[in-house]
Design an enzyme around this catalytic site. Structure first.
Site, mmCIF file in Angstrom:
data_model
loop_
_atom_site.group_PDB
_atom_site.id
_atom_site.type_symbol
_atom_site.label_atom_id
_atom_site.label_comp_id
_atom_site.label_asym_id
_atom_site.label_seq_id
_atom_site.Cartn_x
_atom_site.Cartn_y
_atom_site.Cartn_z
ATOM 1 N N TYR A 60 -11.597 -9.847 2.681
ATOM 2 C CA TYR A 60 -11.404 -8.840 3.722
ATOM 3 C C TYR A 60 -10.068 -8.125 3.510
ATOM 4 O O TYR A 60 -9.177 -8.644 2.824
ATOM 5 C CB TYR A 60 -11.442 -9.555 5.089
ATOM 6 C CG TYR A 60 -11.175 -8.650 6.252
ATOM 7 C CD1 TYR A 60 -12.046 -7.612 6.555
ATOM 8 C CD2 TYR A 60 -10.042 -8.818 7.047
ATOM 9 C CE1 TYR A 60 -11.787 -6.767 7.619
ATOM 10 C CE2 TYR A 60 -9.784 -7.982 8.120
ATOM 11 C CZ TYR A 60 -10.662 -6.954 8.391
ATOM 12 O OH TYR A 60 -10.402 -6.114 9.439
ATOM 13 N N ASN A 91 -7.245 -7.738 4.884
ATOM 14 C CA ASN A 91 -5.919 -8.355 5.014
ATOM 15 C C ASN A 91 -5.804 -9.734 4.356
ATOM 16 O O ASN A 91 -4.802 -10.413 4.536
ATOM 17 C CB ASN A 91 -5.495 -8.408 6.488
ATOM 18 C CG ASN A 91 -6.309 -9.387 7.311
ATOM 19 O OD1 ASN A 91 -6.993 -10.257 6.760
ATOM 20 N ND2 ASN A 91 -6.244 -9.254 8.618
ATOM 21 N N LYS A 92 -6.802 -10.139 3.586
ATOM 22 C CA LYS A 92 -6.726 -11.464 2.962
ATOM 23 C C LYS A 92 -5.857 -11.417 1.694
ATOM 24 O O LYS A 92 -5.590 -10.338 1.167
ATOM 25 C CB LYS A 92 -8.139 -11.973 2.653
ATOM 26 C CG LYS A 92 -8.981 -12.202 3.934
ATOM 27 C CD LYS A 92 -8.522 -13.386 4.745
ATOM 28 C CE LYS A 92 -8.968 -13.488 6.187
ATOM 29 N NZ LYS A 92 -10.342 -13.314 6.546
ATOM 30 N N ASN A 93 -5.463 -12.577 1.173
ATOM 31 C CA ASN A 93 -4.552 -12.626 0.022
ATOM 32 C C ASN A 93 -5.114 -11.862 -1.179
ATOM 33 O O ASN A 93 -4.368 -11.265 -1.940
ATOM 34 C CB ASN A 93 -4.291 -14.072 -0.408
ATOM 35 C CG ASN A 93 -3.353 -14.798 0.538
ATOM 36 O OD1 ASN A 93 -3.183 -14.379 1.688
ATOM 37 N ND2 ASN A 93 -2.745 -15.874 0.067
#
Ligand SMILES: *Cc1c(COP(=O)(O)O)cnc(C)c1O
Length: 401
Positions: free
Chosen positions: A193, A195-197
């Site tokens: 997604y 905002n994931k790493n």
């Protein structure tokens, strides 16, 4: 000198909003996306396949299937395990809605359990107490990038013949006792997604070592067809693809995989930078008033937290306001603070459907009332982390009792 908080009309700690979880895309990603567009093949194809292969190698799993979200992977995991009405699945209360929603999607019941205050991950002792003859699976969540106690969870699952489906949405690159998350369970689900790493804007990956599970995932993830689209179009021999089960539309596109390929190759560098920034936060917050704890990390010397979230736990007894007001004040200071999470057993659907009381899971409740997450992304500069620290100090000083 008196300081006025931005929320009360004062000057914000910084001029521009420091966005929570801003993705880190560079020229490599841009060039790859352009190349994909120009190639004339933007759907699921060679780049998705390459991303799957490289991801499987990175986490040390035999198979990886790229999907359009982690939620899709969690849902498919329920489907391929044959979980359905009458079944129960054990889920920590402190997680994102998707972890439990997918259990509802197959008509089963999510059974919440409390978390361990030392890790903020599911508490293995509570798992044992929640097992009934209807229990089919456990979904541990590697909260914030912290590995769950996989050895204990494995033992409990084996003793009771339960499946383990990991929610590794935060845990790309997380290591537990020397092995990457992705090597422990028949089904591990990662999120890409925005905002994931590792981000592909939207996307996910499910990994497995079991060829029978891989085969089912392949079929179910694309309409239940006997062969997937890319294979159908890239072979000269004509063959009919048939619907063998009523599958889903959960495939990843080559446009997303273009982002993922480069994000994956940069993960170790990203994690190293997150560690640097987190060390600065740790130092700055270690003696700050109004905080209880900031460091939720493994201490065994062979595990790695990938710092998807940097969590502050407020000492509410020392503050005049609640956590939500602290987040609001930080946002006014242009610091993108966020909440992970409001416990699921206290949210309207689960509370009302199953009659949960707030104190059914006291640790999750207490953590859910006192934590907030601070911006932590590899592209942050020294000045950015300093701005965050200054804003937190300003807000906590103003709100101290
Ligand atoms: C982000 C997230 C998900 C869902 O991921 P998507 O890729 O957005 O579907 C699931 N569980 C947790 C804990 C998450 O943070």
């Amino acid at each position: 000198m008196t300081v006025t908080l931005a929320i009360d009309g004062g000057k914000p700690a910084r001029e521009k909003m420091l966005v929570f979880g801003a993705p880190n895309f560079g020229e490599d990603e841009i060039a790859e996306v352009v190349d994909t567009i120009k190639s004339g093949w933007v759907g699921t194809g060679p780049k998705t396949k390459k991303f799957e292969d490289e991801f499987a190698a990175y986490v040390g799993a035999k198979y990886a299937i790229a999907l359009n979200s982690c939620t899709a992977g969690l849902h498919l995991s329920m489907v391929v395990l044959g979980i359905g009405p009458g079944d129960e699945v054990i889920v920590p209360s402190l997680t994102f809605g998707a972890t439990a929603n997918v259990v509802e999607h197959v008509g089963a019941r999510p059974v919440f359990v409390d978390i361990d205050p030392a890790t903020l991950c599911i508490d293995p002792k509570q798992i044992e107490k929640a097992i009934t003859p209807r229990t089919k699976a456990i979904i541990p969540v590697h909260y914030g990038g912290m590995p769950c106690a996989m050895d204990r969870i494995r033992e409990i699952a084996d003793a009771h013949h339960l499946a383990v489906v990991e929610d590794a949405a935060h845990a790309t690159g997380t290591i537990y006792q020397g092995r990457k998350i992705g090597m422990f369970s028949p089904l591990t689900n990662f999120s890409f997604y925005a905002n994931k790493n590792l981000s592909t804007a939207e996307g996910g990956m499910v990994t497995t070592d079991d060829p029978a599970i891989e085969e089912k995932l392949r079929v179910y993830h694309l309409h239940g067809l006997s062969r997937d689209a890319w294979k159908r179009y890239h072979t000269k021999a004509f063959s009919v693809s048939e619907v063998v089960v009523p599958g889903y539309k959960y495939n990843m596109t080559d446009l997303q995989a273009s982002l993922g390929l480069h994000q994956l190759r940069k993960q170790e560098q990203f994690i190293a930078r997150r560690e640097e920034l987190a060390a600065f936060y740790d130092e700055a917050f270690s003696a700050m008033n109004g905080l209880i704890r900031t460091q939720f990390r493994p201490h065994d010397g062979q595990s790695r937290h990938v710092l998807h979230l940097y969590v502050l736990m407020l000492n509410l007894a020392r503050l005049k306001v609640g956590r939500n007001q602290v987040i609001s004040a930080l946002l006014a200071e242009n610091i993108g603070a966020a909440l992970h999470y409001q416990p699921l057993h206290m949210q309207p659907y689960y509370r009302d459907t199953y009659g949960y009381q707030p104190d059914d899971f006291p640790v999750a409740r207490c953590v859910g009332e006192s934590v907030l997450s601070l911006p932590l992304v590899p592209q942050m500069a020294q000045q950015d982390v300093q701005d965050v620290v200054d804003a937190v100090e300003k807000v906590l000083t103003e709100y101290k009792v």
